[in-house]
Motif scaffolding. Structure first.
Motif, PDB file in Angstrom:
ATOM      1  N   THR A   6      21.955   7.472   0.057  1.00 46.05           N
ATOM      2  CA  THR A   6      21.185   8.103  -0.964  1.00 46.05           C
ATOM      3  C   THR A   6      19.859   7.277  -1.289  1.00 46.05           C
ATOM      4  O   THR A   6      18.819   7.647  -1.711  1.00 46.05           O
ATOM      5  N   ASN A   7      19.877   6.017  -0.806  1.00 44.82           N
ATOM      6  CA  ASN A   7      18.687   5.036  -1.151  1.00 44.82           C
ATOM      7  C   ASN A   7      17.762   4.755   0.095  1.00 44.82           C
ATOM      8  O   ASN A   7      18.210   4.655   1.162  1.00 44.82           O
ATOM      9  N   PRO A   8      16.497   5.195  -0.221  1.00 43.41           N
ATOM     10  CA  PRO A   8      15.441   5.173   0.734  1.00 43.41           C
ATOM     11  C   PRO A   8      15.236   3.770   1.518  1.00 43.41           C
ATOM     12  O   PRO A   8      14.715   3.679   2.463  1.00 43.41           O
ATOM     13  N   ILE A  11      16.654   3.395   5.090  1.00 42.39           N
ATOM     14  CA  ILE A  11      16.504   4.359   6.057  1.00 42.39           C
ATOM     15  C   ILE A  11      15.969   3.590   7.281  1.00 42.39           C
ATOM     16  O   ILE A  11      16.165   3.845   8.233  1.00 42.39           O
ATOM     17  N   ARG A  14      18.283   1.649   9.945  1.00 43.92           N
ATOM     18  CA  ARG A  14      19.820   2.757  10.696  1.00 43.92           C
ATOM     19  C   ARG A  14      20.360   2.092  11.777  1.00 43.92           C
ATOM     20  O   ARG A  14      21.479   2.119  11.876  1.00 43.92           O
ATOM     21  N   TRP A  27      27.226  10.080   9.311  1.00 49.27           N
ATOM     22  CA  TRP A  27      26.265   9.584   8.299  1.00 49.27           C
ATOM     23  C   TRP A  27      25.440  10.653   7.731  1.00 49.27           C
ATOM     24  O   TRP A  27      24.880  11.386   8.683  1.00 49.27           O
ATOM     25  N   PHE A  29      22.079  11.205   5.617  1.00 41.71           N
ATOM     26  CA  PHE A  29      20.881  10.294   4.812  1.00 41.71           C
ATOM     27  C   PHE A  29      20.110  11.267   4.091  1.00 41.71           C
ATOM     28  O   PHE A  29      19.735  12.332   4.383  1.00 41.71           O
ATOM     29  N   ALA A  31      18.247  10.316   1.204  1.00 41.84           N
ATOM     30  CA  ALA A  31      17.268   9.622   0.276  1.00 41.84           C
ATOM     31  C   ALA A  31      16.163  10.435  -0.087  1.00 41.84           C
ATOM     32  O   ALA A  31      15.549  11.382   0.557  1.00 41.84           O
ATOM     33  N   ASN A  70      23.518  -0.696  -2.679  1.00 40.87           N
ATOM     34  CA  ASN A  70      22.641  -1.432  -1.505  1.00 40.87           C
ATOM     35  C   ASN A  70      22.039  -2.616  -1.990  1.00 40.87           C
ATOM     36  O   ASN A  70      21.235  -3.012  -1.484  1.00 40.87           O
TER      37      ASN A  70
END
Length: 328
Positions: A6-8, A11, A14, A27, A29, A31, A70
């Motif tokens: 959920t955290n950008p 990203i 990857r 996975w 994503f 975010a 994270n």
């Protein structure tokens, strides 16, 4: 396993996430997605990678096995709402990046860089070579840095500042615990040593986590102990320092300056873009940054690789690293 991220900030990494055992999993994503969508997608998730877990998220994620934060801070995780047996881990890799930031802003304040830069942009030279009344800056070498907290960030700050010739002292909950090899600290006290540290340091660096015990740790009485030319650097969390008391100390000149990378609210929490209510932006003796002292490629590549490795350990039934707690 089904993994929801959920955290950008992760990203762009990857590739690092899917190496070291993070590959072969499903996975997703998410975010920037709304909370209700995240809640829905968490119903089938085994792992959540992010910095925030609300009670609603925790209630939906009944098959969740691991929450992997994270970063280092876990103050946005609803621990009590997690299902029994859910493991929470965090990750670091930001010590060197933040320590370099601390050195940078301490030098900026010591050399009055912010003011000099602003005047140069107006075409004005403020230099002792042109006006003997202009105050001289100072070096960091030979001065004392006082570090509040000696975790990864605190020890990295000690390494960086002593390499420049500073003397270091610190306070932490376990003053007798061994220091990492090569970390030179003249004095390590327990929490009751904070007043002496504040009174005896030229640069005070706040690195402790936010908790009930550290909220408001630095208020008006503590700031009054600091030297008139001392600097405060906060790279921990804003509420550890009392906002009103800090502004008053800076505006009155009772301390020399402050470098603030963390604030009392955050845009992600609906706090708006400013992060503060007092007019710190009007003060020449403040360096302001948007909680990015640890935001380097080195930091996030290291975190992504460690998160992937921990997910592999979970999948293989091996012990995880950096466990903060397992829910009851």
């Amino acid at each position: 396993m089904r993994i929801v991220l959920t955290n950008p900030l992760l990203i762009p990494f990857r590739d690092e996430l899917t190496r070291n055992g993070g590959d072969g999993h499903d996975w997703e994503f998410l975010a920037g997605r709304p909370d209700d969508e995240v809640v829905d997608r968490l119903r089938e998730a085994d792992v959540l990678v992010g910095s925030r877990v609300t009670p609603a998220m925790a209630a939906a994620a009944r098959r969740l096995r691991l929450v992997h934060v994270n970063g280092a801070g876990v103050d946005r995780i609803a621990f009590d709402a997690l299902a029994p047996g859910v493991i929470v881990c965090n990750t670091f890799h930001h010590g060197s990046s933040i320590a370099e930031h601390v050195v940078m802003v301490a030098l900026m304040l010591s050399r009055r860089v912010r003011r000099a830069d602003a005047l140069m942009r107006e075409g004005r030279w403020e230099s002792v070579a042109l006006d003997p009344a202009v105050p001289l800056g100072d070096t960091l070498a030979g001065r004392t840095v006082g570090v509040i907290g000696l975790g990864e960030i605190g020890t990295a700050v000690v390494r960086a500042t002593t390499a420049l010739g500073m003397r270091a002292r610190a306070v932490r909950r376990t003053p007798g615990a061994p220091l990492p090899e090569g970390v030179r600290v003249d004095r390590v006290d327990g929490d009751d040593g904070l007043p002496d540290l504040l009174a005896g340091s030229d640069v005070v660096v706040v690195t402790v986590p936010l908790s009930a015990a550290t909220t408001g740790l630095i208020g008006a009485p503590e700031l009054a102990l600091m030297r008139p030319d001392a600097l405060l650097v906060n790279v921990a969390r804003g509420p550890i320092v009392d906002e009103e008391a800090l502004y008053d100390a800076l505006a009155s000149g009772s301390i020399g300056g402050a470098a603030l990378d963390v604030w009392w609210s955050h845009p992600n929490d609906g706090g708006g873009a400013r992060g503060y209510t007092r007019p710190f932006d009007t003060l020449d003796n403040v360096v302001m940054t948007p909680h990015h002292s640890g935001h380097t490629r080195t930091t996030f590549a290291g975190r992504a690789a460690e998160i992937a490795a921990n997910i592999a350990r979970l999948d293989e039934g091996r012990p995880l690293v950096n466990i903060v707690t397992a829910s009851r």
